[in-house]
Design a protein around this motif. Structure first.
Motif, mmCIF file in Angstrom:
data_model
loop_
_atom_site.group_PDB
_atom_site.id
_atom_site.type_symbol
_atom_site.label_atom_id
_atom_site.label_comp_id
_atom_site.label_asym_id
_atom_site.label_seq_id
_atom_site.Cartn_x
_atom_site.Cartn_y
_atom_site.Cartn_z
ATOM 1 N N GLU A 48 35.803 33.236 48.574
ATOM 2 C CA GLU A 48 35.273 33.873 47.372
ATOM 3 C C GLU A 48 34.472 35.134 47.735
ATOM 4 O O GLU A 48 34.523 36.147 47.029
ATOM 5 C CB GLU A 48 34.389 32.890 46.613
ATOM 6 C CG GLU A 48 34.181 33.279 45.173
ATOM 7 C CD GLU A 48 33.286 32.293 44.434
ATOM 8 O OE1 GLU A 48 33.057 31.175 44.938
ATOM 9 O OE2 GLU A 48 32.809 32.660 43.343
ATOM 10 N N ARG A 100 37.272 43.163 45.694
ATOM 11 C CA ARG A 100 37.244 43.533 44.287
ATOM 12 C C ARG A 100 36.247 44.674 44.078
ATOM 13 O O ARG A 100 36.520 45.641 43.378
ATOM 14 C CB ARG A 100 36.832 42.318 43.462
ATOM 15 C CG ARG A 100 37.446 42.249 42.107
ATOM 16 C CD ARG A 100 36.800 41.149 41.284
ATOM 17 N NE ARG A 100 37.134 39.818 41.707
ATOM 18 C CZ ARG A 100 36.227 38.835 41.902
ATOM 19 N NH1 ARG A 100 34.945 39.062 41.759
ATOM 20 N NH2 ARG A 100 36.625 37.637 42.253
ATOM 21 N N GLY A 101 35.091 44.557 44.719
ATOM 22 C CA GLY A 101 34.074 45.597 44.609
ATOM 23 C C GLY A 101 34.570 46.925 45.149
ATOM 24 O O GLY A 101 34.386 47.975 44.539
ATOM 25 N N PHE A 102 35.249 46.855 46.294
ATOM 26 C CA PHE A 102 35.771 48.064 46.946
ATOM 27 C C PHE A 102 36.776 48.776 46.043
ATOM 28 O O PHE A 102 36.734 49.995 45.870
ATOM 29 C CB PHE A 102 36.423 47.642 48.265
ATOM 30 C CG PHE A 102 37.150 48.734 48.982
ATOM 31 C CD1 PHE A 102 36.454 49.689 49.707
ATOM 32 C CD2 PHE A 102 38.533 48.807 48.951
ATOM 33 C CE1 PHE A 102 37.124 50.694 50.375
ATOM 34 C CE2 PHE A 102 39.209 49.803 49.618
ATOM 35 C CZ PHE A 102 38.498 50.750 50.327
ATOM 36 N N SER A 119 37.156 48.331 42.800
ATOM 37 C CA SER A 119 36.776 48.493 41.394
ATOM 38 C C SER A 119 36.354 49.924 41.085
ATOM 39 O O SER A 119 36.407 50.345 39.938
ATOM 40 C CB SER A 119 35.678 47.504 41.002
ATOM 41 O OG SER A 119 34.477 47.870 41.622
ATOM 42 N N LEU A 178 35.154 38.919 46.458
ATOM 43 C CA LEU A 178 34.088 39.699 45.816
ATOM 44 C C LEU A 178 33.983 41.094 46.439
ATOM 45 O O LEU A 178 33.864 42.096 45.739
ATOM 46 C CB LEU A 178 32.765 38.939 45.990
ATOM 47 C CG LEU A 178 31.654 39.134 44.970
ATOM 48 C CD1 LEU A 178 32.117 38.822 43.567
ATOM 49 C CD2 LEU A 178 30.463 38.258 45.340
ATOM 50 N N VAL A 179 34.051 41.139 47.761
ATOM 51 C CA VAL A 179 33.910 42.424 48.452
ATOM 52 C C VAL A 179 35.123 43.333 48.197
ATOM 53 O O VAL A 179 34.971 44.514 47.909
ATOM 54 C CB VAL A 179 33.703 42.210 49.972
ATOM 55 C CG1 VAL A 179 33.755 43.538 50.710
ATOM 56 C CG2 VAL A 179 32.361 41.529 50.215
#
Ligand SMILES: Nc1ncnc2c1ncn2[C@@H]1O[C@H](COP(=O)(O)OP(=O)(O)OP(=O)(O)O)[C@@H](O)[C@H]1O
Ligand SMILES: [Mg+2]
Lengths: 254, 407
Positions: free
Chosen positions: B367, B374-376, B378, B371-372
């Motif tokens: 997870e 997805r953040g990159f 986004s 998260l990382v």
């Protein structure tokens, strides 16, 4: 009654020059609701102890054990340790681009509780903690630690401490880089967490000034990878006057 | 002034020439042999023709092909192509017409000319062009979906024309099977404001080679977004000419290469008009054995393009072993009078300290990775500007991340 026990802990790291021994037999026992200050000169192994408790893969445990209410912490992954109730407030919190504080806090809370928090009370709790730590509302929508000042990063660590409600927290130089106002605000946060949840604290610090706001029950002097002396809060006063020279001379003689 | 800075100032006699980046910006650090070609010609001097016969056989040694697996699509560079009209689903939007036009349509050829053989082969081979004509100043969105182009080698030609002062978002959504080479001409009249999103979610075996040619008129603004997630080989090369004074383009890209996938984009921005502005931001993730990405970013600031402002960047996040990301920025400046020009390129492994931080807050490893990443990515998703599409992209990225879990 919760207890965190560290027994005869030996830890090394791999360096370019080979294996380097850092912790050389650390013994410590912390009960719930107790505050233990760990003080020591630069390079004595304080952060190593903190990271080892949290399970950072860089640090290799050669022998010894860490028990949380009898359960072997060393057998747990990093996230399992956090879910078991351990928390590390980092000396240098890392930036996570693209992940907002709000998203991060909710994800962490959900992971630790095993279920998503009730939305209404959660939003209220987050807001309240942020207000207490004098963090502007806008931080909630910013990316984790990205562009935060040193002091803001430390507040963000304590925000997580308050919201995630661990049983034991290791605070690695949370006081460094804070001005006196920020120091008070952060200390209040730690004291609140202790009052509300019976948190046990391992407070790592280089200086005595944070001990004016967070009263330690025990003080351990850390030198060359092990506890060289321990006592009550009076030991901190003595260190304030004398510094670490007394301990540092010893290895040269031996 | 210090003595050390003097030599650069004394060279007053030389007129500003073509400054290619290798010497000027120390780009040699970027691991790529393509720079051997750069000094030979300015990007705008490249050979161009609509006729496939004018191009030699593709060998894979050409500057435009040297990073591509050319042997796997000789049908598209050298074979006969089916250039007939195909099945396309278009949503309705006020002021937007969608129709098939024949080769005599006067707009064809106004935005650009092929610079390589697959593009020229498509140009030679198409029978009808799909024309999307946008009028009306109010914002609107239209989606054109191609759901299955079949297994036959195919040519296509698309025209997207935004009339002066019009405003719209056009989404080209691609799924299913394809062996396709195509050209897309994007023509913006004065003060038009157009967003084009091309979304590649092809089936695993699909091969898709596309050249997009943009021509941006005075004070017009083109936002162009390439999102490549699915397909075996996907190569989308946007080339934008900032023709008008004060024209503006934002070129965005997001790609996620899984095991065995080749995702490529060669971006070219040609500043011609004065006070034109460009921003290029491409971000990619690579995961799995043989995942391969290529990004080439050429920016040319021509002699007439005074007072321009440009910046291009490419960032790649490497999630596993066995991947390869090429990233080649290249900036040529032919005028001394610019507001700003810069570039950045970075390809990095997953940051273990970020992972540790998230795990230390109880978040399980898989997870935390999601998260990382997805953040990159986004940063790009957030700029798409269509709420429904942004949500769909987030889900698609989630699926990508789940798809290769446990490998
Ligand atoms: N990854 C590493 N590679 C090499 N040496 C390391 C590594 N991590 C720690 N050390 C060394 O181990 C010793 C203890 O480091 P540690 O960070 O635990 O000290 P500290 O007591 O926290 O110091 P400070 O007060 O400066 O924070 C130091 O000599 C340090 O250089
Ligand atoms: Mg330290």
């Amino acid at each position: 009654m919760s207890v965190l026990e560290i027994k005869d802990l030996h830890v090394s790291v791999e360096t370019d020059q080979g294996t380097k021994q850092i912790l050389r037999g650390v013994d410590l026992s912390i009960n719930e609701g107790e505050i233990h200050a760990i003080m020591g000169p630069n390079g004595s192994g304080k952060s190593t102890l903190a990271y080892t408790i949290a399970g950072h893969p860089k640090y290799h445990v050669e022998s010894g054990s860490i028990l949380l209410d009898g359960a072997q912490v060393l057998d747990m992954t990093v996230d399992e340790r956090a879910r078991a109730g351990l928390f590390l407030a980092m000396q240098y919190p890392v930036e996570i681009p693209g992940v907002t504080v709000t998203n991060f806090l909710r994800t962490a809370k959900t992971a630790i509780d095993g279920e998503a928090p009730a939305i209404r009370t959660w939003i209220k709790d987050v807001r309240e903690s942020m207000t207490n730590l004098r963090m502007d509302k806008s931080f909630a929508e910013r990316n984790v630690n990205e562009g935060f000042s040193g002091g803001e990063k430390k507040r963000n660590e304590i925000l997580q401490l308050e919201l995630l409600k661990p049983r034991f927290a290791v605070l690695d130089e949370t006081d460094s880089g804070l001005d006196v106002d920020a120091l008070k605000i952060v200390s209040e946060g730690v004291n609140r967490a202790k009052a509300n949840t019976g948190l046990g604290v391992l407070l790592i610090t280089h200086y005595t000034r944070i001990l004016r706001y967070i009263k330690p029950d025990f003080v351990h002097v850390f030198v060359n990878g092990r506890v060289a002396e321990q006592g009550g809060s009076e030991l901190a006063d003595r260190l304030e006057d004398e510094g670490y020279d007394r301990y540092l001379a010893a290895p040269n003689v031996g | 002034m210090t003595a050390a800075s003097a030599p650069a100032q004394t060279d007053k006699t030389s007129t500003p020439g073509a400054l290619t980046t290798p010497g000027q910006h120390g780009i040699k650090e970027h691991s790529d042999g393509r720079f051997g070609f750069v000094p030979v010609q300015t990007r705008s001097d490249r050979f161009a023709s609509v006729n496939v016969a004018d191009f030699g056989e593709v060998t894979g040694r050409e500057a435009v092909w040297k990073l591509s697996p050319v042997a796997r699509f000789t049908d598209l560079t050298a074979g006969d192509l089916d250039g007939s009209a195909y099945e396309v689903q278009a949503t309705d939007a006020p002021g937007v017409s969608v129709e098939w036009v024949d080769r005599a349509d006067p707009r064809i050829g106004t935005a650009g000319t092929p610079e390589e053989r697959a593009s020229a082969n498509a140009w030679t081979g198409f029978e009808k062009a799909l024309a999307i004509t946008i009028t009306g100043e109010e914002a609107k969105e239209i989606t054109l979906a191609r759901a299955d182009l079949g297994d036959a080698s195919r040519a296509a030609h698309t025209i997207i024309e935004a009339k002066p002062f019009s405003q719209a978002t056009v989404i080209l959504a691609n799924t299913g099977r394809a062996r396709l080479t195509e050209n897309v001409e994007i023509i913006l009249g004065e003060s038009a404001n157009l967003t084009v999103v091309t979304l590649q979610e092809w089936e695993d075996t699909a091969v898709h080679l596309a050249s997009h040619f943009g021509s941006v008129g005075r004070d017009a603004r083109l936002k162009h977004i390439v999102i490549s997630l699915g397909g075996s080989i996907v190569r989308v090369n946007p080339s934008v000419q900032l023709a008008g004074s004060g024209s503006d383009t934002e070129l965005l890209g997001l790609y996620f290469a899984d095991a065995g996938q080749h995702l490529e984009q060669q971006v070219y921005v040609n500043h011609v008009g004065p006070h034109s502005r460009s921003r290029v931001t491409y971000k990619g993730a690579l995961q799995g054995q043989g995942a391969r990405t290529v990004w080439v970013g050429d920016v040319l600031i021509g002699r007439t393009a005074t007072g321009t402002d440009s910046y291009e960047q490419n960032r790649n996040l490497v999630l596993t072993e066995g991947t390869r990301a090429d990233s080649v920025p290249n900036l040529e400046i032919e005028t001394g009078d610019i507001l700003g020009a810069g570039h950045a390129s970075a390809t990095g492994r997953f940051d273990d300290e970020q992972l540790f931080y998230l795990q230390a807050r109880g978040i399980p490893e898989d997870e935390a990775r999601r998260l990382v990443v997805r953040g990159f990515l986004s940063e790009i998703v957030q700029q798409v500007g269509s709420a429904a599409l942004e949500e769909r992209l987030q889900l698609a990225i989630e699926a990508e991340l789940r798809g290769t879990e446990g490998q």
